[in-house]
Design an enzyme around this catalytic site. Structure first.
Site, PDB file in Angstrom:
ATOM      1  N   VAL A  45       0.805  -1.221   0.000  1.00  0.00           N
ATOM      2  CA  VAL A  45       0.000   0.000   0.000  1.00  0.00           C
ATOM      3  C   VAL A  45       0.845   1.281   0.000  1.00  0.00           C
ATOM      4  O   VAL A  45       0.324   2.361  -0.259  1.00  0.00           O
ATOM      5  CB  VAL A  45      -0.958   0.000   1.211  1.00  0.00           C
ATOM      6  N   TYR A  46       2.142   1.174   0.260  1.00  0.00           N
ATOM      7  CA  TYR A  46       2.993   2.378   0.275  1.00  0.00           C
ATOM      8  C   TYR A  46       3.261   2.856  -1.145  1.00  0.00           C
ATOM      9  O   TYR A  46       3.770   2.089  -1.954  1.00  0.00           O
ATOM     10  CB  TYR A  46       4.339   2.089   0.944  1.00  0.00           C
TER      11      TYR A  46
END
Length: 321
Positions: free
Chosen positions: A52-53
């Protein structure tokens, strides 16, 4: 560098992990490469990221951090020197989230592609998924371990009851168990971990790789007044949460310890965590080589019993007399 065992996984990690959330967010690709090179050159081997980064950045979709790490690994050929950790489960948009077997299989392949590697050393459930039976999630991880795509698994943001349930299930069924926990823990954020999660991890031999080790920079002493909120993109949230009577008391104790030991407040904050029972490797980020050098020096700082006690007292939820 004295490496530490991560739970019962067989993985040996440095006493500090580099938090890869900054790659592609506050740190561009070229500087990311320099930081990763410097991290390894200093003797460290542990790098943590997530699929998700950095999806929270306007125009990003997630995977930006993994992509940069993958380019660096491909360009440098240093994969065998890195214990590589990533995560799955947080919302990626368009309903893509959770820990269902189908989603785990889909996302691990995406992470492997971005990371340009054939295996992930530590694959972590980024958040609990109450809608998916634990047995289904652990079963999916068992397939990935059998296929050689994952070496060990960990959990992040789990409550003590749910982590215990997962560990008990693994013990009963022979499914892989969570070998690590990634909780929120630092000198300010202590209670939730220390009340139940910490004792559970110690009892069951689960490694702890806590995030927000520097409380989003607050424990470095960077934010001491409301005006300091302008110093970074996350400054406003940091001062809102931590800049209060207790936070200032903690900074005072960190200042005193730093002066006594010829160190910085951030180094003291990390050294306190590294010395805590059950903590394997706090996770901290750096956005410059200077910051990285400060992080690595923290692992060489030995705090005496009086300093540890003073920090414990200052950071207690209520002032002890």
């Amino acid at each position: 560098m004295q490496l530490r065992p991560l739970g019962r996984s067989g993985l040996q990690v440095s006493p500090l992990a580099f938090g890869g959330n900054v790659f592609g967010w506050t740190v561009d690709e070229a500087l990311s490469f320099r930081l990763l090179d410097a991290w390894l050159d200093a003797g460290f081997n542990f790098v943590d990221t997530a699929n998700v980064y950095s999806a929270w950045v306007p125009g990003h979709v997630g995977g930006e951090s993994e992509t940069i790490i993958g380019k660096w690994l491909r360009q440098t050929g240093k994969r065998n020197r890195v214990v590589l950790a990533t995560k799955v489960g947080m919302a990626m948009g368009d309903g893509r989230k959770g820990l269902s077997p189908a989603y785990i299989r889909e996302e691990v392949e995406a992470s492997l592609r971005r990371l340009k590697t054939d295996h992930i050393d530590l694959y972590q459930s980024h958040a609990d998924d109450a809608d998916t039976p634990l047995e289904d999630t652990l079963g999916a991880y068992a397939e990935l371990i059998k296929a050689g795509k994952v070496r060990a698994i960990g959990a992040s943001n789990y409550t003590a009851p749910r982590l215990a349930e997962a560990l008990d299930l693994a013990e009963r069924t022979g499914l892989p168990r969570y070998e690590s926990l990634q909780p929120l823990y630092n000198l300010y954020d202590r209670a939730v971990f220390e009340d139940a999660l910490g004792p559970l991890c110690l009892e069951r031999g689960v490694g702890v790789i806590n995030f927000y080790a520097l409380a989003a920079g607050f424990l470095t002493g960077k934010y001491r007044t409301e005006a300091d909120a302008a110093k970074s993109a996350r400054g406003a949230n940091t001062t809102k949460k931590y800049l209060n009577e207790r936070g200032l008391r903690i900074l005072g104790a960190l200042d005193a310890a730093a002066n006594a030991h010829g160190a910085t407040p951030g180094q003291v904050a990390l050294a306190w965590q590294i010395a805590r029972p059950g903590i394997t490797a706090p996770i901290a980020s750096a956005s410059s080589v200077k910051q990285l050098d400060e992080l690595t020096a923290a692992t060489r700082l030995q705090l005496d019993a009086d300093t540890m006690a003073a920090l414990d007292k200052a950071s207690a939820e209520t002032t002890k007399t």
